[in-house]
Design a protein around this motif. Structure first.
Motif, PDB file in Angstrom:
ATOM      1  N   GLY A 166       0.380  -1.069  -0.285  1.00 26.67           N
ATOM      2  CA  GLY A 166      -0.180  -0.127   0.002  1.00 26.67           C
ATOM      3  C   GLY A 166       0.746   1.416  -0.319  1.00 26.67           C
ATOM      4  O   GLY A 166       0.347   2.215  -0.635  1.00 26.67           O
ATOM      5  N   LEU A 167       1.862   1.226   0.767  1.00 24.02           N
ATOM      6  CA  LEU A 167       2.638   2.364   0.976  1.00 24.02           C
ATOM      7  C   LEU A 167       3.494   2.706  -0.189  1.00 24.02           C
ATOM      8  O   LEU A 167       3.948   3.935  -0.473  1.00 24.02           O
ATOM      9  N   LEU A 168       3.838   1.654  -1.800  1.00 23.94           N
ATOM     10  CA  LEU A 168       4.256   1.482  -2.548  1.00 23.94           C
ATOM     11  C   LEU A 168       3.972   2.227  -3.299  1.00 23.94           C
ATOM     12  O   LEU A 168       4.219   2.759  -4.681  1.00 23.94           O
ATOM     13  N   LEU A 169       2.113   2.206  -3.132  1.00 26.51           N
ATOM     14  CA  LEU A 169       1.652   2.755  -4.340  1.00 26.51           C
ATOM     15  C   LEU A 169       1.151   4.294  -4.236  1.00 26.51           C
ATOM     16  O   LEU A 169       0.421   4.464  -5.082  1.00 26.51           O
ATOM     17  N   LEU A 170       0.480   4.284  -2.632  1.00 26.41           N
ATOM     18  CA  LEU A 170       0.893   6.045  -2.893  1.00 26.41           C
ATOM     19  C   LEU A 170       1.561   6.732  -3.536  1.00 26.41           C
ATOM     20  O   LEU A 170       2.693   6.373  -3.283  1.00 26.41           O
ATOM     21  N   PRO A 171       1.124   7.975  -3.877  1.00 25.25           N
ATOM     22  CA  PRO A 171       1.415   9.292  -4.605  1.00 25.25           C
ATOM     23  C   PRO A 171       2.598   9.758  -3.985  1.00 25.25           C
ATOM     24  O   PRO A 171       2.818   9.867  -2.753  1.00 25.25           O
ATOM     25  N   THR A 172       4.091   9.962  -4.007  1.00 27.85           N
ATOM     26  CA  THR A 172       4.151   9.278  -5.871  1.00 27.85           C
ATOM     27  C   THR A 172       4.337   8.347  -5.309  1.00 27.85           C
ATOM     28  O   THR A 172       5.681   7.286  -4.444  1.00 27.85           O
ATOM     29  N   GLY A 173       3.947   7.064  -6.720  1.00 32.07           N
ATOM     30  CA  GLY A 173       3.761   5.063  -6.145  1.00 32.07           C
ATOM     31  C   GLY A 173       3.990   4.778  -7.476  1.00 32.07           C
ATOM     32  O   GLY A 173       4.116   5.289  -8.464  1.00 32.07           O
ATOM     33  N   MET A 174       3.794   3.592  -7.723  1.00 37.77           N
ATOM     34  CA  MET A 174       3.869   2.021  -8.822  1.00 37.77           C
ATOM     35  C   MET A 174       2.529   2.383  -9.074  1.00 37.77           C
ATOM     36  O   MET A 174       2.674   2.105 -10.497  1.00 37.77           O
ATOM     37  N   ILE A 175       2.020   3.069  -8.895  1.00 41.81           N
ATOM     38  CA  ILE A 175       0.708   3.536  -9.542  1.00 41.81           C
ATOM     39  C   ILE A 175       0.792   4.616 -11.325  1.00 41.81           C
ATOM     40  O   ILE A 175       0.110   3.765 -11.391  1.00 41.81           O
ATOM     41  N   ALA A 176       1.470   5.192 -10.659  1.00 44.72           N
ATOM     42  CA  ALA A 176       1.850   6.290 -11.461  1.00 44.72           C
ATOM     43  C   ALA A 176       2.826   4.909 -12.801  1.00 44.72           C
ATOM     44  O   ALA A 176       3.273   5.605 -13.894  1.00 44.72           O
ATOM     45  N   VAL A 177       3.451   4.313 -11.699  1.00 40.57           N
ATOM     46  CA  VAL A 177       4.319   3.510 -12.564  1.00 40.57           C
ATOM     47  C   VAL A 177       3.571   2.762 -14.311  1.00 40.57           C
ATOM     48  O   VAL A 177       3.357   2.813 -15.341  1.00 40.57           O
ATOM     49  N   LEU A 178       2.782   2.612 -13.032  1.00 35.84           N
ATOM     50  CA  LEU A 178       1.597   0.937 -13.821  1.00 35.84           C
ATOM     51  C   LEU A 178       1.207   2.078 -14.978  1.00 35.84           C
ATOM     52  O   LEU A 178       0.421   1.097 -15.627  1.00 35.84           O
ATOM     53  N   THR A 179       0.595   3.362 -14.843  1.00 38.93           N
ATOM     54  CA  THR A 179      -0.221   4.071 -15.810  1.00 38.93           C
ATOM     55  C   THR A 179       0.736   4.876 -16.426  1.00 38.93           C
ATOM     56  O   THR A 179      -0.145   5.174 -17.349  1.00 38.93           O
ATOM     57  N   GLY A 180       2.132   4.188 -16.675  1.00 44.29           N
ATOM     58  CA  GLY A 180       3.397   4.982 -17.633  1.00 44.29           C
ATOM     59  C   GLY A 180       3.281   6.643 -17.306  1.00 44.29           C
ATOM     60  O   GLY A 180       3.785   7.534 -17.914  1.00 44.29           O
ATOM     61  N   SER A 181       2.807   7.249 -15.812  1.00 41.63           N
ATOM     62  CA  SER A 181       3.066   8.627 -15.837  1.00 41.63           C
ATOM     63  C   SER A 181       4.278   9.188 -15.466  1.00 41.63           C
ATOM     64  O   SER A 181       5.230   9.978 -15.421  1.00 41.63           O
ATOM     65  N   ILE A 182       4.911   7.584 -15.263  1.00 41.73           N
ATOM     66  CA  ILE A 182       6.180   7.363 -14.882  1.00 41.73           C
ATOM     67  C   ILE A 182       7.515   6.887 -15.368  1.00 41.73           C
ATOM     68  O   ILE A 182       6.197   5.466 -15.520  1.00 41.73           O
ATOM     69  N   ASP A 183       7.796   6.890 -16.443  1.00 41.52           N
ATOM     70  CA  ASP A 183       9.003   6.137 -17.643  1.00 41.52           C
ATOM     71  C   ASP A 183       9.683   5.870 -16.855  1.00 41.52           C
ATOM     72  O   ASP A 183      10.976   5.804 -16.094  1.00 41.52           O
ATOM     73  N   ASP A 184       9.868   4.442 -16.386  1.00 39.27           N
ATOM     74  CA  ASP A 184      10.565   3.350 -15.566  1.00 39.27           C
ATOM     75  C   ASP A 184      11.933   2.925 -16.572  1.00 39.27           C
ATOM     76  O   ASP A 184      13.013   2.448 -16.227  1.00 39.27           O
ATOM     77  N   GLY A 185      11.845   3.389 -18.031  1.00 38.19           N
ATOM     78  CA  GLY A 185      13.073   3.036 -19.042  1.00 38.19           C
ATOM     79  C   GLY A 185      12.897   2.298 -19.619  1.00 38.19           C
ATOM     80  O   GLY A 185      13.991   1.572 -20.202  1.00 38.19           O
ATOM     81  N   TYR A 186      11.966   1.276 -19.916  1.00 30.39           N
ATOM     82  CA  TYR A 186      12.169   0.012 -19.981  1.00 30.39           C
ATOM     83  C   TYR A 186      10.518  -0.622 -20.796  1.00 30.39           C
ATOM     84  O   TYR A 186      10.109  -1.410 -20.750  1.00 30.39           O
ATOM     85  N   GLY A 187       9.914   1.084 -20.559  1.00 32.72           N
ATOM     86  CA  GLY A 187       8.782   0.480 -21.580  1.00 32.72           C
ATOM     87  C   GLY A 187       7.295  -0.411 -20.551  1.00 32.72           C
ATOM     88  O   GLY A 187       6.629  -0.745 -20.760  1.00 32.72           O
ATOM     89  N   GLY A 188       7.331   0.121 -18.880  1.00 26.14           N
ATOM     90  CA  GLY A 188       6.111  -0.478 -18.493  1.00 26.14           C
ATOM     91  C   GLY A 188       6.755  -1.692 -18.039  1.00 26.14           C
ATOM     92  O   GLY A 188       6.269  -2.446 -16.726  1.00 26.14           O
ATOM     93  N   LEU A 189       7.756  -2.932 -18.017  1.00 25.80           N
ATOM     94  CA  LEU A 189       8.410  -3.885 -17.828  1.00 25.80           C
ATOM     95  C   LEU A 189       8.515  -3.984 -16.254  1.00 25.80           C
ATOM     96  O   LEU A 189       8.097  -4.750 -16.003  1.00 25.80           O
ATOM     97  N   LEU A 190       9.322  -2.952 -15.670  1.00 23.00           N
ATOM     98  CA  LEU A 190       9.353  -2.612 -14.351  1.00 23.00           C
ATOM     99  C   LEU A 190       8.181  -2.947 -13.696  1.00 23.00           C
ATOM    100  O   LEU A 190       8.517  -3.333 -12.252  1.00 23.00           O
TER     101      LEU A 190
END
Length: 283
Positions: free
Chosen positions: A202-226
């Motif tokens: 839950g803490l890792l999902l809270l903004p700014t968190g992994m939801i932003a990575v999953l939605t593409g708001s944050i680029d993980d550098g691997y096209g969302g693979l991470l």
């Protein structure tokens, strides 16, 4: 990429040692597990804490954290020495343990590895309490897009998460040395793992968190693979904990070893759950 607090080796090792030593006390406080288990874990986590201190001092300085890691290593070492001399004045504790397949009655066994004489488990609280100071100091280093309070919570909960998943596997292996140990100490650690998991995720999902990575708001550098890899790690960790708990309900001794194997895998996925997210969000 997100711009957050950096993830450094010294902080991760400080978390790991603190969480591992805290959950060592959770187990030793029952006064059931043989002294050798404590010797093993105190030695292991003292080394990890010492390496964290040296790494921090040399490469990634944080004075409070690094001094706390050094103090934690010394406390764990002192407790190790004290536990190796259990027959000092005041030695009045002796526990007779039951069969691993039963949580009911006990069977008498005078084997030294199944008795604890004269060691007060409260000694095991000193090292993790000192280590917690270092964890908090590391957690106060948030910057960028991640709120300081959220980063601190992630670091503190992450320490407990890494500690309990590691100790669960190590305790499972200890049943090879002490087959007469009840299963309840191991069940307790697995229950804690299952209880901490939703907080960690839950803490890792809270903004700014992994939801932003999953939605593409944050680029993980691997096209969302991470992001998808993180989901796989998180889901697999709790699934392994659930299956391990189910295995521990079986009466056969082999069930303990099966659960241990599952928990061995949970270490890999557990560390992936914590570190993949934090590294991705660190930018």
């Amino acid at each position: 990429m997100a711009e957050g607090a950096p993830v450094d080796v010294a902080t991760v090792m400080c978390q790991w040692a603190t969480g591992g030593l805290a959950y060592l006390w959770v187990t030793t406080r029952r006064r059931e597990v043989g002294l050798g288990y404590g010797w093993l874990l105190r030695s292991l986590y003292a080394v990890i804490a010492a390496v964290a201190a040296v790494t921090g001092f040399v490469f990634q300085p944080n004075t409070v954290r690094d001094v706390a890691c050094l103090a934690m290593a010394l406390c764990a070492g002192a407790t190790l020495v004290r536990s190796a001399m259990p027959n000092l004045p005041g030695a009045d504790l002796q526990v007779q343990l039951g069969d691993a397949g039963s949580d009911g009655g006990t069977t008498v066994d005078s084997s030294p590895r199944r008795t604890i004489e004269g060691f007060d488990p409260r000694w095991d609280l000193a090292a993790p309490l000192v280590g917690l100071v270092g964890v908090i100091a590391a957690g106060l280093g948030a910057s960028g897009d991640i709120a300081p309070a959220l980063h601190l919570a992630r670091v503190v909960v992450g320490a407990a998460f890494l500690g309990v998943v590691s100790n669960s596997m190590l305790l499972g292996h200890w049943y090879l040395v002490q087959p007469g140990l009840r299963r309840e100490p191991l069940r307790e650690l697995v229950r804690h793992l299952g209880g901490i998991w939703p907080i960690e995720v839950g803490l890792l999902l809270l903004p700014t968190g992994m939801i932003a990575v999953l939605t593409g708001s944050i680029d993980d550098g691997y096209g969302g693979l991470l992001g998808w890899f993180w989901i796989a790690c998180a889901v697999t960790t709790v699934a392994l904990a659930a299956v391990a708990m189910a295995a521990l309900r079986e009466r056969q001794y082999a069930a303990v070893m099966a659960a241990t194997g599952l928990l061995y895998l949970a270490i890999l996925t557990g560390f992936g759950t914590d570190l993949v997210a934090r590294l991705t969000l660190a930018g």
